[in-house]
Design a protein around this motif. Structure first.
Motif, PDB file in Angstrom:
ATOM      1  N   PRO A  74     111.544  87.219  91.824  1.00  0.00           N
ATOM      2  CA  PRO A  74     110.766  86.019  91.537  1.00  0.00           C
ATOM      3  C   PRO A  74     110.230  85.323  92.791  1.00  0.00           C
ATOM      4  O   PRO A  74     109.119  84.785  92.768  1.00  0.00           O
ATOM      5  CB  PRO A  74     111.760  85.124  90.797  1.00  0.00           C
ATOM      6  N   GLU A  75     110.998  85.365  93.886  1.00  0.00           N
ATOM      7  CA  GLU A  75     110.549  84.680  95.094  1.00  0.00           C
ATOM      8  C   GLU A  75     109.267  85.299  95.643  1.00  0.00           C
ATOM      9  O   GLU A  75     108.320  84.592  95.964  1.00  0.00           O
ATOM     10  CB  GLU A  75     111.654  84.689  96.155  1.00  0.00           C
ATOM     11  N   THR A  76     109.220  86.627  95.749  1.00  0.00           N
ATOM     12  CA  THR A  76     107.973  87.252  96.201  1.00  0.00           C
ATOM     13  C   THR A  76     106.924  87.185  95.097  1.00  0.00           C
ATOM     14  O   THR A  76     105.735  87.179  95.382  1.00  0.00           O
ATOM     15  CB  THR A  76     108.196  88.709  96.671  1.00  0.00           C
ATOM     16  N   GLY A  77     107.386  87.111  93.850  1.00  0.00           N
ATOM     17  CA  GLY A  77     106.464  86.982  92.720  1.00  0.00           C
ATOM     18  C   GLY A  77     105.651  85.698  92.748  1.00  0.00           C
ATOM     19  O   GLY A  77     104.550  85.641  92.218  1.00  0.00           O
ATOM     20  N   ILE A  78     106.202  84.651  93.379  1.00  0.00           N
ATOM     21  CA  ILE A  78     105.438  83.397  93.500  1.00  0.00           C
ATOM     22  C   ILE A  78     104.755  83.297  94.853  1.00  0.00           C
ATOM     23  O   ILE A  78     104.209  82.260  95.204  1.00  0.00           O
ATOM     24  CB  ILE A  78     106.306  82.145  93.228  1.00  0.00           C
ATOM     25  N   GLY A  79     104.803  84.400  95.619  1.00  0.00           N
ATOM     26  CA  GLY A  79     104.054  84.438  96.872  1.00  0.00           C
ATOM     27  C   GLY A  79     104.839  84.150  98.131  1.00  0.00           C
ATOM     28  O   GLY A  79     104.250  84.055  99.206  1.00  0.00           O
ATOM     29  N   LEU A  80     106.160  83.987  98.030  1.00  0.00           N
ATOM     30  CA  LEU A  80     106.942  83.751  99.239  1.00  0.00           C
ATOM     31  C   LEU A  80     107.026  85.032 100.062  1.00  0.00           C
ATOM     32  O   LEU A  80     107.065  86.130  99.517  1.00  0.00           O
ATOM     33  CB  LEU A  80     108.347  83.249  98.887  1.00  0.00           C
ATOM     34  N   LYS A  81     107.037  84.873 101.361  1.00  0.00           N
ATOM     35  CA  LYS A  81     107.031  86.004 102.297  1.00  0.00           C
ATOM     36  C   LYS A  81     108.447  86.508 102.568  1.00  0.00           C
ATOM     37  O   LYS A  81     109.427  85.844 102.258  1.00  0.00           O
ATOM     38  CB  LYS A  81     106.385  85.586 103.626  1.00  0.00           C
ATOM     39  N   VAL A  82     108.528  87.669 103.177  1.00  0.00           N
ATOM     40  CA  VAL A  82     109.795  88.253 103.637  1.00  0.00           C
ATOM     41  C   VAL A  82     109.644  88.518 105.115  1.00  0.00           C
ATOM     42  O   VAL A  82     108.707  89.217 105.506  1.00  0.00           O
ATOM     43  CB  VAL A  82     110.101  89.571 102.890  1.00  0.00           C
ATOM     44  N   PRO A  83     110.504  87.992 105.973  1.00  0.00           N
ATOM     45  CA  PRO A  83     111.545  87.010 105.671  1.00  0.00           C
ATOM     46  C   PRO A  83     110.945  85.630 105.400  1.00  0.00           C
ATOM     47  O   PRO A  83     109.769  85.387 105.659  1.00  0.00           O
ATOM     48  CB  PRO A  83     112.394  87.007 106.937  1.00  0.00           C
TER      49      PRO A  83
END
Length: 105
Positions: free
Chosen positions: A44-53
């Motif tokens: 869900p975190e990358t699903g809302i556009g958050l980057k890694v790291p």
């Protein structure tokens, strides 16, 4: 022929490098289950556009309401995550269960 059970799992439990710190996690239970079930992954975190790291996010309570926030920059991701969750859940069928990463918002 019997259909294999379908599980939705946290993408990070599938050795995918999507955790906040850019690391992967090889979950032994998921490794054992792979040949017996059909897996679909979600982050869900990358699903809302958050980057890694990324900076860690967490669920916090404000005025009797829970919000998903990034404390370091005081960013509220609640509405984006609710929208993502509603869309994701409305587009899956025949799911037998979920295995999600503990302590992950």
């Amino acid at each position: 022929c019997m259909r294999k059970p379908k599980l939705i799992i946290s993408k990070c439990l599938n050795s995918e490098k999507c955790r906040y710190n850019g690391q992967s996690y090889d979950d032994k239970v998921i490794s054992l289950l792979r040949k017996y079930v059909d897996l679909e992954t979600v982050c869900p975190e990358t699903g809302i556009g958050l980057k890694v790291p990324r900076n860690p996010i967490r669920i916090e309570k404000y005025d009797n309401k829970y919000k998903l926030v990034e404390p370091s920059d005081n960013i509220d991701y609640t509405s984006q995550m609710m929208e993502f969750a509603e869309e994701f859940l409305s587009n899956i069928d025949d799911v037998d269960g979920f295995i999600l990463k503990s302590k992950s918002p």
